[in-house]
Design a protein around this motif. Structure first.
Motif, PDB file in Angstrom:
ATOM      1  N   SER A  70       6.894 -64.566  63.163  1.00  0.00           N
ATOM      2  CA  SER A  70       8.156 -64.046  63.662  1.00  0.00           C
ATOM      3  C   SER A  70       8.692 -63.016  62.687  1.00  0.00           C
ATOM      4  CB  SER A  70       9.169 -65.186  63.857  1.00  0.00           C
ATOM      5  OG  SER A  70       9.439 -65.834  62.632  1.00  0.00           O
ATOM      6  N   ARG A  71       9.700 -62.286  63.132  1.00  0.00           N
ATOM      7  CA  ARG A  71      10.310 -61.307  62.250  1.00  0.00           C
ATOM      8  C   ARG A  71      11.813 -61.287  62.479  1.00  0.00           C
ATOM      9  NH1 ARG A  71       7.412 -55.878  63.426  1.00  0.00           N
ATOM     10  NH2 ARG A  71       8.895 -55.077  61.892  1.00  0.00           N
ATOM     11  N   ASP A  72      12.536 -60.990  61.401  1.00  0.00           N
ATOM     12  CA  ASP A  72      13.982 -60.815  61.447  1.00  0.00           C
ATOM     13  C   ASP A  72      14.258 -59.405  60.947  1.00  0.00           C
ATOM     14  OD1 ASP A  72      16.732 -60.765  61.081  1.00  0.00           O
ATOM     15  OD2 ASP A  72      16.832 -62.839  60.380  1.00  0.00           O
ATOM     16  N   ASN A  73      14.454 -58.489  61.869  1.00  0.00           N
ATOM     17  CA  ASN A  73      14.634 -57.091  61.467  1.00  0.00           C
ATOM     18  C   ASN A  73      15.927 -56.882  60.698  1.00  0.00           C
ATOM     19  OD1 ASN A  73      12.200 -56.244  62.596  1.00  0.00           O
ATOM     20  ND2 ASN A  73      13.128 -55.812  64.589  1.00  0.00           N
ATOM     21  N   ALA A  74      16.930 -57.712  60.932  1.00  0.00           N
ATOM     22  CA  ALA A  74      18.181 -57.585  60.197  1.00  0.00           C
ATOM     23  C   ALA A  74      17.988 -57.920  58.716  1.00  0.00           C
ATOM     24  CB  ALA A  74      19.250 -58.484  60.806  1.00  0.00           C
ATOM     25  N   LYS A  75      17.022 -58.773  58.440  1.00  0.00           N
ATOM     26  CA  LYS A  75      16.748 -59.176  57.057  1.00  0.00           C
ATOM     27  C   LYS A  75      15.512 -58.493  56.489  1.00  0.00           C
ATOM     28  CE  LYS A  75      18.867 -63.759  57.454  1.00  0.00           C
ATOM     29  NZ  LYS A  75      18.658 -65.223  57.307  1.00  0.00           N
ATOM     30  N   ASN A  76      14.894 -57.610  57.289  1.00  0.00           N
ATOM     31  CA  ASN A  76      13.672 -56.929  56.839  1.00  0.00           C
ATOM     32  C   ASN A  76      12.625 -57.930  56.360  1.00  0.00           C
ATOM     33  OD1 ASN A  76      14.848 -54.489  57.412  1.00  0.00           O
ATOM     34  ND2 ASN A  76      15.163 -53.875  55.294  1.00  0.00           N
ATOM     35  N   THR A  77      12.473 -58.999  57.100  1.00  0.00           N
ATOM     36  CA  THR A  77      11.584 -60.068  56.668  1.00  0.00           C
ATOM     37  C   THR A  77      10.737 -60.565  57.826  1.00  0.00           C
ATOM     38  OG1 THR A  77      13.148 -60.765  54.960  1.00  0.00           O
ATOM     39  CG2 THR A  77      11.465 -62.353  55.583  1.00  0.00           C
ATOM     40  N   GLU A  78       9.489 -60.845  57.521  1.00  0.00           N
ATOM     41  CA  GLU A  78       8.574 -61.451  58.479  1.00  0.00           C
ATOM     42  C   GLU A  78       8.220 -62.841  57.972  1.00  0.00           C
ATOM     43  OE1 GLU A  78       5.297 -59.087  60.061  1.00  0.00           O
ATOM     44  OE2 GLU A  78       3.965 -60.649  59.360  1.00  0.00           O
ATOM     45  N   TYR A  79       7.992 -63.741  58.916  1.00  0.00           N
ATOM     46  CA  TYR A  79       7.703 -65.124  58.561  1.00  0.00           C
ATOM     47  C   TYR A  79       6.386 -65.574  59.196  1.00  0.00           C
ATOM     48  CZ  TYR A  79      12.700 -64.952  57.585  1.00  0.00           C
ATOM     49  OH  TYR A  79      13.933 -64.591  57.111  1.00  0.00           O
ATOM     50  N   LEU A  80       5.707 -66.460  58.494  1.00  0.00           N
ATOM     51  CA  LEU A  80       4.520 -67.097  59.055  1.00  0.00           C
ATOM     52  C   LEU A  80       4.694 -68.604  58.883  1.00  0.00           C
ATOM     53  CD1 LEU A  80       1.746 -66.572  60.386  1.00  0.00           C
ATOM     54  CD2 LEU A  80       0.746 -66.821  58.100  1.00  0.00           C
ATOM     55  N   GLN A  81       5.011 -69.278  59.971  1.00  0.00           N
ATOM     56  CA  GLN A  81       5.137 -70.728  59.961  1.00  0.00           C
ATOM     57  C   GLN A  81       3.753 -71.320  60.177  1.00  0.00           C
ATOM     58  OE1 GLN A  81       7.920 -72.773  59.478  1.00  0.00           O
ATOM     59  NE2 GLN A  81       6.400 -74.433  59.472  1.00  0.00           N
ATOM     60  N   MET A  82       3.318 -72.115  59.221  1.00  0.00           N
ATOM     61  CA  MET A  82       1.978 -72.684  59.263  1.00  0.00           C
ATOM     62  C   MET A  82       2.088 -74.199  59.379  1.00  0.00           C
ATOM     63  SD  MET A  82       0.084 -70.332  56.387  1.00  0.00           S
ATOM     64  CE  MET A  82       0.883 -71.172  55.029  1.00  0.00           C
ATOM     65  N   ASN A  83       1.589 -74.727  60.477  1.00  0.00           N
ATOM     66  CA  ASN A  83       1.637 -76.159  60.739  1.00  0.00           C
ATOM     67  C   ASN A  83       0.228 -76.731  60.820  1.00  0.00           C
ATOM     68  OD1 ASN A  83       4.520 -75.994  61.045  1.00  0.00           O
ATOM     69  ND2 ASN A  83       4.226 -75.329  63.166  1.00  0.00           N
ATOM     70  N   SER A  84       0.146 -78.035  60.735  1.00  0.00           N
ATOM     71  CA  SER A  84      -1.149 -78.736  60.834  1.00  0.00           C
ATOM     72  C   SER A  84      -2.185 -78.090  59.920  1.00  0.00           C
ATOM     73  CB  SER A  84      -1.640 -78.719  62.288  1.00  0.00           C
ATOM     74  OG  SER A  84      -0.707 -79.341  63.140  1.00  0.00           O
ATOM     75  N   LEU A  85      -1.799 -77.866  58.695  1.00  0.00           N
ATOM     76  CA  LEU A  85      -2.664 -77.154  57.763  1.00  0.00           C
ATOM     77  C   LEU A  85      -3.923 -77.946  57.452  1.00  0.00           C
ATOM     78  CD1 LEU A  85       0.086 -75.628  55.514  1.00  0.00           C
ATOM     79  CD2 LEU A  85      -1.708 -74.330  56.648  1.00  0.00           C
ATOM     80  N   LYS A  86      -5.007 -77.208  57.270  1.00  0.00           N
ATOM     81  CA  LYS A  86      -6.316 -77.788  56.989  1.00  0.00           C
ATOM     82  C   LYS A  86      -6.812 -77.265  55.645  1.00  0.00           C
ATOM     83  CE  LYS A  86      -7.465 -77.447  61.932  1.00  0.00           C
ATOM     84  NZ  LYS A  86      -8.428 -76.872  62.912  1.00  0.00           N
ATOM     85  N   PRO A  87      -7.717 -77.968  54.996  1.00  0.00           N
ATOM     86  CA  PRO A  87      -8.273 -77.471  53.728  1.00  0.00           C
ATOM     87  C   PRO A  87      -8.854 -76.068  53.865  1.00  0.00           C
ATOM     88  CG  PRO A  87      -8.844 -79.764  54.026  1.00  0.00           C
ATOM     89  CD  PRO A  87      -8.186 -79.337  55.309  1.00  0.00           C
ATOM     90  N   GLU A  88      -9.413 -75.749  55.007  1.00  0.00           N
ATOM     91  CA  GLU A  88      -9.990 -74.419  55.200  1.00  0.00           C
ATOM     92  C   GLU A  88      -8.946 -73.315  55.323  1.00  0.00           C
ATOM     93  OE1 GLU A  88     -10.669 -77.204  56.958  1.00  0.00           O
ATOM     94  OE2 GLU A  88     -11.014 -76.744  59.096  1.00  0.00           O
ATOM     95  N   ASP A  89      -7.675 -73.670  55.364  1.00  0.00           N
ATOM     96  CA  ASP A  89      -6.611 -72.670  55.332  1.00  0.00           C
ATOM     97  C   ASP A  89      -6.294 -72.236  53.905  1.00  0.00           C
ATOM     98  OD1 ASP A  89      -4.997 -74.521  57.933  1.00  0.00           O
ATOM     99  OD2 ASP A  89      -6.095 -72.625  58.149  1.00  0.00           O
ATOM    100  N   THR A  90      -6.894 -72.904  52.928  1.00  0.00           N
ATOM    101  CA  THR A  90      -6.666 -72.536  51.533  1.00  0.00           C
ATOM    102  C   THR A  90      -7.125 -71.111  51.269  1.00  0.00           C
ATOM    103  OG1 THR A  90      -6.868 -74.816  50.747  1.00  0.00           O
ATOM    104  CG2 THR A  90      -7.321 -73.073  49.153  1.00  0.00           C
ATOM    105  N   ALA A  91      -6.216 -70.307  50.761  1.00  0.00           N
ATOM    106  CA  ALA A  91      -6.495 -68.886  50.526  1.00  0.00           C
ATOM    107  C   ALA A  91      -5.273 -68.242  49.893  1.00  0.00           C
ATOM    108  CB  ALA A  91      -6.823 -68.177  51.845  1.00  0.00           C
ATOM    109  N   VAL A  92      -5.456 -67.011  49.455  1.00  0.00           N
ATOM    110  CA  VAL A  92      -4.317 -66.160  49.111  1.00  0.00           C
ATOM    111  C   VAL A  92      -3.921 -65.420  50.381  1.00  0.00           C
ATOM    112  CG1 VAL A  92      -3.448 -64.287  47.675  1.00  0.00           C
ATOM    113  CG2 VAL A  92      -5.105 -65.923  46.736  1.00  0.00           C
ATOM    114  N   TYR A  93      -2.657 -65.480  50.700  1.00  0.00           N
ATOM    115  CA  TYR A  93      -2.138 -64.855  51.914  1.00  0.00           C
ATOM    116  C   TYR A  93      -1.379 -63.585  51.536  1.00  0.00           C
ATOM    117  CZ  TYR A  93      -3.402 -68.890  54.738  1.00  0.00           C
ATOM    118  OH  TYR A  93      -4.111 -69.870  55.399  1.00  0.00           O
ATOM    119  N   TYR A  94      -1.716 -62.519  52.218  1.00  0.00           N
ATOM    120  CA  TYR A  94      -1.091 -61.225  51.984  1.00  0.00           C
ATOM    121  C   TYR A  94      -0.431 -60.727  53.264  1.00  0.00           C
ATOM    122  CZ  TYR A  94      -4.442 -61.034  48.087  1.00  0.00           C
ATOM    123  OH  TYR A  94      -5.190 -61.299  46.961  1.00  0.00           O
ATOM    124  N   CYS A  95       0.693 -60.041  53.123  1.00  0.00           N
ATOM    125  CA  CYS A  95       1.215 -59.285  54.251  1.00  0.00           C
ATOM    126  C   CYS A  95       0.976 -57.804  53.966  1.00  0.00           C
ATOM    127  CB  CYS A  95       2.688 -59.572  54.522  1.00  0.00           C
ATOM    128  SG  CYS A  95       3.843 -59.174  53.199  1.00  0.00           S
TER     129      CYS A  95
END
Length: 116
Positions: A70-95
């Motif tokens: 999602s994004r909030d243009n008023a706050k100039n911010t984007e969000y990534l809600q991550m649920n049901s995380l798995k070990p294979e989601d382990t990583a460095v996340y970049y926008c």
């Protein structure tokens, strides 16, 4: 100066949740598509999710149904809600900011570790 700053990473147990943020500055945020890319140790970059200036979204097959962008243009911010995380989601996340020829600005990355 264009800047993208990620935050919200950390250590979480399998099945847990995290919300990443990407705070943007130095450009008209609402006009640009923003993408989340992750890189796990020893692996190439993987497009996780993206959101365009109109709010349209994309999810990689590995995260569909678990992640929400999602994004909030008023706050100039984007969000990534991550649920049901798995070990294979382990990583460095970049926008990154999306332009016609690819991605021109990247954040510094935030580490996500999914482990018990």
């Amino acid at each position: 100066e264009v800047q993208l700053v990620e935050s919200g990473g950390g250590l979480v147990q399998p099945g847990g949740s995290l919300r990443l943020s990407c705070a943007a500055s130095g450009f008209p945020f609402s006009y640009y598509d923003i993408i989340w890319v992750r890189q796990a140790p020893g692996k190439g970059r993987e497009c996780v999710s993206a959101i365009n200036s109109g709010g349209g979204t994309y999810y990689g097959d590995s995260v569909k149904g678990r992640f929400n962008i999602s994004r909030d243009n008023a706050k100039n911010t984007e969000y990534l809600q991550m649920n049901s995380l798995k070990p294979e989601d382990t990583a460095v996340y970049y926008c990154a900011r999306v332009v016609a020829y690819g991605y021109d600005y990247w954040g510094q990355g935030t580490q996500v570790t999914v482990s018990s």
